[in-house]
Design a protein around this motif. Sequence first.
Motif, PDB file in Angstrom:
ATOM      1  N   HIS A   1       0.821  -1.206   0.000  1.00  0.00           N
ATOM      2  CA  HIS A   1       0.000   0.000   0.000  1.00  0.00           C
ATOM      3  C   HIS A   1       0.857   1.259   0.000  1.00  0.00           C
ATOM      4  O   HIS A   1       0.511   2.240  -0.655  1.00  0.00           O
ATOM      5  CB  HIS A   1      -0.975  -0.004   1.176  1.00  0.00           C
ATOM      6  CG  HIS A   1      -2.108  -0.962   0.982  1.00  0.00           C
ATOM      7  ND1 HIS A   1      -3.077  -0.774   0.022  1.00  0.00           N
ATOM      8  CD2 HIS A   1      -2.423  -2.123   1.596  1.00  0.00           C
ATOM      9  CE1 HIS A   1      -3.940  -1.770   0.057  1.00  0.00           C
ATOM     10  NE2 HIS A   1      -3.564  -2.609   0.998  1.00  0.00           N
TER      11      HIS A   1
ATOM     12  N   THR B   1     -14.792  -2.017  -9.269  1.00  0.00           N
ATOM     13  CA  THR B   1     -14.902  -2.153  -7.813  1.00  0.00           C
ATOM     14  C   THR B   1     -13.965  -3.241  -7.297  1.00  0.00           C
ATOM     15  O   THR B   1     -13.310  -3.074  -6.263  1.00  0.00           O
ATOM     16  CB  THR B   1     -16.355  -2.464  -7.409  1.00  0.00           C
ATOM     17  OG1 THR B   1     -17.193  -1.412  -7.902  1.00  0.00           O
ATOM     18  CG2 THR B   1     -16.511  -2.581  -5.917  1.00  0.00           C
ATOM     19  N   GLU B   2     -13.867  -4.355  -8.013  1.00  0.00           N
ATOM     20  CA  GLU B   2     -12.971  -5.441  -7.597  1.00  0.00           C
ATOM     21  C   GLU B   2     -11.509  -5.003  -7.653  1.00  0.00           C
ATOM     22  O   GLU B   2     -10.718  -5.322  -6.770  1.00  0.00           O
ATOM     23  CB  GLU B   2     -13.192  -6.675  -8.464  1.00  0.00           C
ATOM     24  CG  GLU B   2     -14.529  -7.348  -8.235  1.00  0.00           C
ATOM     25  CD  GLU B   2     -14.863  -8.404  -9.277  1.00  0.00           C
ATOM     26  OE1 GLU B   2     -15.588  -9.352  -8.920  1.00  0.00           O
ATOM     27  OE2 GLU B   2     -14.408  -8.290 -10.444  1.00  0.00           O
TER      28      GLU B   2
ATOM     29  N   ALA C   1     -10.460  -1.909  -7.367  1.00  0.00           N
ATOM     30  CA  ALA C   1     -10.301  -0.934  -6.278  1.00  0.00           C
ATOM     31  C   ALA C   1     -10.132  -1.649  -4.939  1.00  0.00           C
ATOM     32  O   ALA C   1      -9.281  -1.261  -4.128  1.00  0.00           O
ATOM     33  CB  ALA C   1     -11.506   0.000  -6.235  1.00  0.00           C
ATOM     34  N   ASN C   2     -10.915  -2.684  -4.703  1.00  0.00           N
ATOM     35  CA  ASN C   2     -10.793  -3.440  -3.454  1.00  0.00           C
ATOM     36  C   ASN C   2      -9.422  -4.088  -3.331  1.00  0.00           C
ATOM     37  O   ASN C   2      -8.847  -4.141  -2.247  1.00  0.00           O
ATOM     38  CB  ASN C   2     -11.884  -4.499  -3.353  1.00  0.00           C
ATOM     39  CG  ASN C   2     -13.247  -3.898  -3.109  1.00  0.00           C
ATOM     40  OD1 ASN C   2     -13.376  -2.774  -2.646  1.00  0.00           O
ATOM     41  ND2 ASN C   2     -14.288  -4.638  -3.441  1.00  0.00           N
ATOM     42  N   PHE C   3      -8.886  -4.580  -4.431  1.00  0.00           N
ATOM     43  CA  PHE C   3      -7.565  -5.201  -4.410  1.00  0.00           C
ATOM     44  C   PHE C   3      -6.493  -4.200  -3.985  1.00  0.00           C
ATOM     45  O   PHE C   3      -5.630  -4.503  -3.172  1.00  0.00           O
ATOM     46  CB  PHE C   3      -7.222  -5.783  -5.781  1.00  0.00           C
ATOM     47  CG  PHE C   3      -5.827  -6.330  -5.859  1.00  0.00           C
ATOM     48  CD1 PHE C   3      -5.545  -7.588  -5.347  1.00  0.00           C
ATOM     49  CD2 PHE C   3      -4.815  -5.591  -6.413  1.00  0.00           C
ATOM     50  CE1 PHE C   3      -4.251  -8.095  -5.400  1.00  0.00           C
ATOM     51  CE2 PHE C   3      -3.517  -6.083  -6.478  1.00  0.00           C
ATOM     52  CZ  PHE C   3      -3.238  -7.340  -5.970  1.00  0.00           C
TER      53      PHE C   3
ATOM     54  N   GLY D   1      -7.075  -1.305  -2.459  1.00  0.00           N
ATOM     55  CA  GLY D   1      -7.426  -0.548  -1.261  1.00  0.00           C
ATOM     56  C   GLY D   1      -7.653   0.920  -1.554  1.00  0.00           C
ATOM     57  O   GLY D   1      -7.345   1.792  -0.735  1.00  0.00           O
TER      58      GLY D   1
ATOM     59  N   SER E   1     -10.432   3.822  -3.903  1.00  0.00           N
ATOM     60  CA  SER E   1     -11.818   3.939  -4.345  1.00  0.00           C
ATOM     61  C   SER E   1     -11.943   3.548  -5.817  1.00  0.00           C
ATOM     62  O   SER E   1     -10.968   3.592  -6.573  1.00  0.00           O
ATOM     63  CB  SER E   1     -12.323   5.370  -4.148  1.00  0.00           C
ATOM     64  OG  SER E   1     -11.777   6.227  -5.122  1.00  0.00           O
ATOM     65  N   ARG E   2     -13.146   3.184  -6.214  1.00  0.00           N
ATOM     66  CA  ARG E   2     -13.369   2.825  -7.619  1.00  0.00           C
ATOM     67  C   ARG E   2     -13.202   4.044  -8.516  1.00  0.00           C
ATOM     68  O   ARG E   2     -12.861   3.924  -9.685  1.00  0.00           O
ATOM     69  CB  ARG E   2     -14.724   2.166  -7.813  1.00  0.00           C
ATOM     70  CG  ARG E   2     -15.907   2.999  -7.474  1.00  0.00           C
ATOM     71  CD  ARG E   2     -17.204   2.186  -7.582  1.00  0.00           C
ATOM     72  NE  ARG E   2     -18.323   2.931  -7.079  1.00  0.00           N
ATOM     73  CZ  ARG E   2     -19.033   3.797  -7.794  1.00  0.00           C
ATOM     74  NH1 ARG E   2     -18.738   3.987  -9.061  1.00  0.00           N
ATOM     75  NH2 ARG E   2     -20.032   4.454  -7.260  1.00  0.00           N
TER      76      ARG E   2
END
Length: 103
Positions: free
Chosen positions: A14, A47-48, A50-52, A54, A56-57
């Motif tokens: 990150h 969205t997937e 973005a989740n990976f 961390g 926002s989309r």
Amino acid sequence: MNIFEAVTTTLLHHLSLYTYNRNVGRQKIVLQQDQLEVFITKRFSGTEIANFYGVSRHTVARRLREFGTSVTTSYSNISDAKLTSVVSSIMLTFPNTGYKRMK
């Protein structure tokens, strides 16, 4: 891998997304174009992705726009007539298939 190594790896991942910015404001989150293209070719949603990462989309969509691409580039170019033909064929073969299954 123990929990410490897993947390350290995640934190380093990150932290590597941010670049140093001498201007005022938030640091820019860097998403590599080749990595994003891999996600798109594997048909991940915004969205997937973005989740990976961390994030926002909206950040993912903004980076994709900067690279001149989008999630929709992985969509099929099938014509309406061909799509209707395929769906009709499936419905004849499997008449009890509902709209959720056809998605």
